[in-house]
Design an enzyme around this catalytic site. Structure first.
Site, short mmCIF file in Angstrom:
data_model
loop_
_atom_site.label_atom_id
_atom_site.label_comp_id
_atom_site.label_asym_id
_atom_site.label_seq_id
_atom_site.Cartn_x
_atom_site.Cartn_y
_atom_site.Cartn_z
N ASP A 1 0.88 -1.17 0.00
CA ASP A 1 0.00 0.00 0.00
C ASP A 1 0.92 1.23 0.00
OD1 ASP A 1 -2.33 1.63 0.45
OD2 ASP A 1 -1.62 1.84 2.50
N VAL B 1 -14.16 15.19 -0.90
CA VAL B 1 -15.18 15.63 0.05
C VAL B 1 -16.06 16.70 -0.61
CG1 VAL B 1 -13.81 15.16 2.12
CG2 VAL B 1 -13.59 17.39 1.00
#
Length: 738
Positions: A421, A491
């Site tokens: 990751d 967002v």
């Protein structure tokens, strides 16, 4: 309700004992798994308490002739070792005259008149004394035979009983005046039991050494803590510390439990837990770990985890469970062990009958029969895997690596592609704002104000970096209504009655916002390895903010070493391809899986598995949980957090990516030791049993003395354990500052 428990099992002597207990438990409804470890003499049990009670499990084990207890008594172990030593010492003392008589006859040593005249009677008396001192072997062997679950002791019992009773019969007939020309086998029965007792004594000593790692971990637990009650310092036992207690630790003292520093500054030696050799600085707000050592200053902290919830307690639990687990390679040994003793009994009887049919005297056939029974050694088979697993997992724990099962050890060796990751794994996960680019706003502070006002409600590392930069620039944040996080995209919220979007190109396109105005600048930033995010107010793009995350110190070294080991390396990230490729180029990674949402990571891993790859996934143990679960081997970073410990099959307590290499390297080393042990255990029996059965006699005129067979059998299991103990000298090839 599923429960896990560890029971101490006494009375086991070989792999057949392990097999009989495990097979009996498998038949019981409610038993989920039951792994018996011969080396540690423990049963690692998982069961459904609504279907079976622990008392019933104990009864099943006791009916087989073993004892099961829940208390792990050090005193009991010490007493067992003392008892084994005492039995061996008595047997050895009684055997010395017999050894002299046998050696004297072989090497022409002077023989006292008393011994020469009364040799048979003296051997009878001394052998009887030896049998009495080792009578536990006879009782165990006879009991298992009567219960139709023969074990190693059964072979020893039959072999020595036949030799002793045959010789006793000849002696009685001679005393009654019947002239019988036959060899006496007292010395065989006596020396067999002496060598078996020696083997059991050495085995008990060496087996104890394989579990030293867990003993050392348990020994780290402090005995007491100093808590503050007002201004008063009160020393209390560690068992009485509660969550929320305020604890004082002075220089040189052990930190008793896990907690958060509320006052003070110090360097803490965390080597015992994390393997990190350099003391770690601790100040207000930092976490401290129980059983680590406070080196310099005075620390006051609030207890957050106590008792079985501390990191040390969790590590001990994981290491214990790993030591009790079975590697898939052990299944072969388990199958062989289950049928081993009955097979050896059959071979011994066939050998006896065959030599009698070939015209050999009964005494000759008895020698063969006893030698076959005694030479066989399922002990070595039973110890081959668990001793190596115990040493391997113990070594790993010492280096701050928690390997949670024998299966993980075996899979790690076969991994051919390692996926990292990006954020928080290859990189530090502490990004900072590098660029604020004005597209149509009044100024850069306007862009920061709007972006930070929306992001202040988000926990994402990128959001925190933007809020931090805004505060550093003296920007006053405004109230935002209707905040919404859109995982993998960005967002949204309402700022001054206008909808604001902040995130990826995809977020803009999905909301019908044209991205052409920002594209050129975005490409430049992404080529530099930065994460660029677009800020839109209403339908207009007003700015771009770029954030960069720095690579962890040893990322490049870890990737280079994995390449040298023949592993392919990939990066998986939610960022766009350009950012992923820029990071990959810096560390030398082969493949980039970019623009992958958290929920899509496991699907990407599945694709690689379908192509035939054995995949290891390295992640932070929180948002990577599905990917870690899907991979063949989940390796969780996370400084020992609860989530990481639950998620990964291997947990790296330190955030040092070189430990990925050490974990794979150590797994390979442990598997090689298991293979060596199993090879010698099988090889010994494959060679030893035919030799004992007399296959060499037609060519050499030589048959194996049962006493020599006993010595060889006793030392075979000791040699297997000793081979595992050699692992203590293992040093990782990749150099870490440990």
């Amino acid at each position: 309700m599923n429960q896990k428990i560890i029971l101490n099992i006494s009375g086991m002597h070989c792999a057949s004992c392990v097999a009989s207990i495990e097979n009996a438990l498998k038949k019981e409804p409610g038993i989920i798994s039951g792994n018996v470890n011969l080396a540690s003499e423990k049963l690692y049990l998982e069961f459904d308490s609504s279907k079976i009670e622990i008392i019933k499990v104990k009864n099943i084990i006791e009916k087989l002739g073993y004892t099961a207890t829940e208390e792990d008594s050090k005193e009991e172990t010490h007493e067992h070792h003392k008892e084994v030593k005492k039995r061996f010492s008595l047997a050895l003392i009684f055997s010395l005259p017999i050894i002299y008589m046998v050696m004297g006859e072989m090497f022409g040593l002077p023989m006292p008149n008393f011994l020469e005249k009364n040799g048979a009677i003296i051997q009878l008396v001394l052998t009887t004394a030896i049998i009495i001192s080792c009578f536990n072997i006879w009782i165990s062997g006879a009991t298992k035979l009567l219960k139709l679950s023969p074990n190693m002791d059964t072979l020893i019992f039959i072999g020595t009983a036949v030799a002793y009773l045959y010789s006793l019969t000849i002696s009685i007939l001679t005393l009654l005046g019947t002239k019988v020309e036959a060899h006496l086998y007292y010395e065989s029965a006596a020396l067999i039991l002496v060598f078996i007792s020696l083997g059991k004594y050495l085995e008990a000593k060496t087996k104890g050494k394989t579990s030293e790692a867990i003993k050392k971990l348990i020994g780290l637990t402090p005995k007491e803590a100093t808590i503050l009650k007002g201004h008063e310092e009160v020393k209390i036992p560690i068992s009485e510390v509660q969550v929320g207690d305020i604890i004082l630790v002075k220089p040189g003292e052990k930190i008793p439990v896990d907690g958060i520093v509320i006052d003070g500054y110090s360097g803490v030696d965390e080597k015992a837990i994390t393997g990190e050799s350099i003391p770690v600085e601790k100040k207000e707000g930092d976490e401290v770990i129980g059983a680590t050592i406070n080196k310099t200053g005075v620390l006051t902290f609030k207890a957050t985890r106590v008792g079985k919830d501390t990191m040390l307690a969790q590590i001990i639990k994981i290491v214990e469970e790993a030591m009790g687990s079975k590697a898939p390679i052990q299944l072969l040994a388990d199958k062989v062990s289950f049928y081993f003793v009955p097979t050896v009994l059959g071979i011994a009887i066939l050998s006896l009958v065959a030599w009698l049919l070939l015209g050999q005297p009964f005494a000759f056939a008895i020698t063969i029969f006893v030698a076959v029974l005694i030479i066989a050694c399922p002990c070595a088979l039973g110890l081959a895997t668990p001793t190596a697993v115990m040493m391997g997992t113990g070594l790993a724990a010492k280096n701050g690596i928690l390997i949670k099962s024998g299966k993980a050890l075996e899979v790690a060796r076969d991994v051919n592609i390692v996926i990292f990751d990006k954020t928080g794994t290859l990189t530090k996960g502490e990004p900072s704002v590098t660029d604020v680019i004005n597209i149509s706003a009044k100024n850069e502070n306007d862009i920061l104000q709007i972006a930070a006002s929306v992001e202040k409600n988000s926990e994402h590392p990128l959001a925190q970096a933007i809020v931090r930069r805004a505060k550093e620039s003296g920007v006053v944040l405004s109230k935002v209504e209707g905040f919404q996080a859109i995982p993998g995209y960005g967002v949204s919220g309402n700022f001054e009655n206008q909808k604001v979007l902040f995130g990826t190109r995809k977020l803009m396109i999905d909301n019908q916002i044209e991205v052409t105005a920002s594209e050129e600048k975005m490409v430049v930033l992404e080529t530099q390895g930065k994460t660029a995010m677009i800020l839109a107010k209403g339908k207009d793009i007003i700015g771009v903010i770029a954030v960069a995350d720095t690579l962890k110190e040893y990322s490049k070294e870890a990737v280079e070493t994995l390449h040298k080991m023949g592993k392919k390396v990939a990066i998986i990230t939610g960022d766009n391809k350009r950012v992923g490729q820029a990071i990959a180029k810096q560390v030398g990674i082969d493949y980039v899986l970019a623009e992958v949402l958290p929920q899509e990571k496991s699907a990407e891993i599945k694709k690689l598995q379908i192509e035939g790859n054995i995949v290891a996934m390295v992640g932070d143990g929180i948002n990577d949980a599905p990917a870690l679960a899907q991979s063949d081997l989940g390796i969780a970073l996370g400084s020992g957090t609860d989530v990481a410990i639950e998620t990964g099959e291997i947990v790296l307590i330190k955030d040092d990516l070189r430990d990925v290499v050490v974990a794979i390297e150590l797994s390979k080393y442990t598997l090689n030791k298991i293979k060596q042990n199993l090879f010698w255990a099988f090889f010994y029996n494959i060679i030893g049993i035919p030799v004992a059965a007399g296959v060499l006699y037609p060519f050499t005129g030589w048959v194996l003395n049962p006493a020599i067979a006993a010595a060889a059998m006793a030392f075979s299991s000791v040699s297997v354990v000793s081979n595992s103990l050699l692992m203590k000298g293992y040093k990782p090839k990749i150099h870490s500052e440990r």
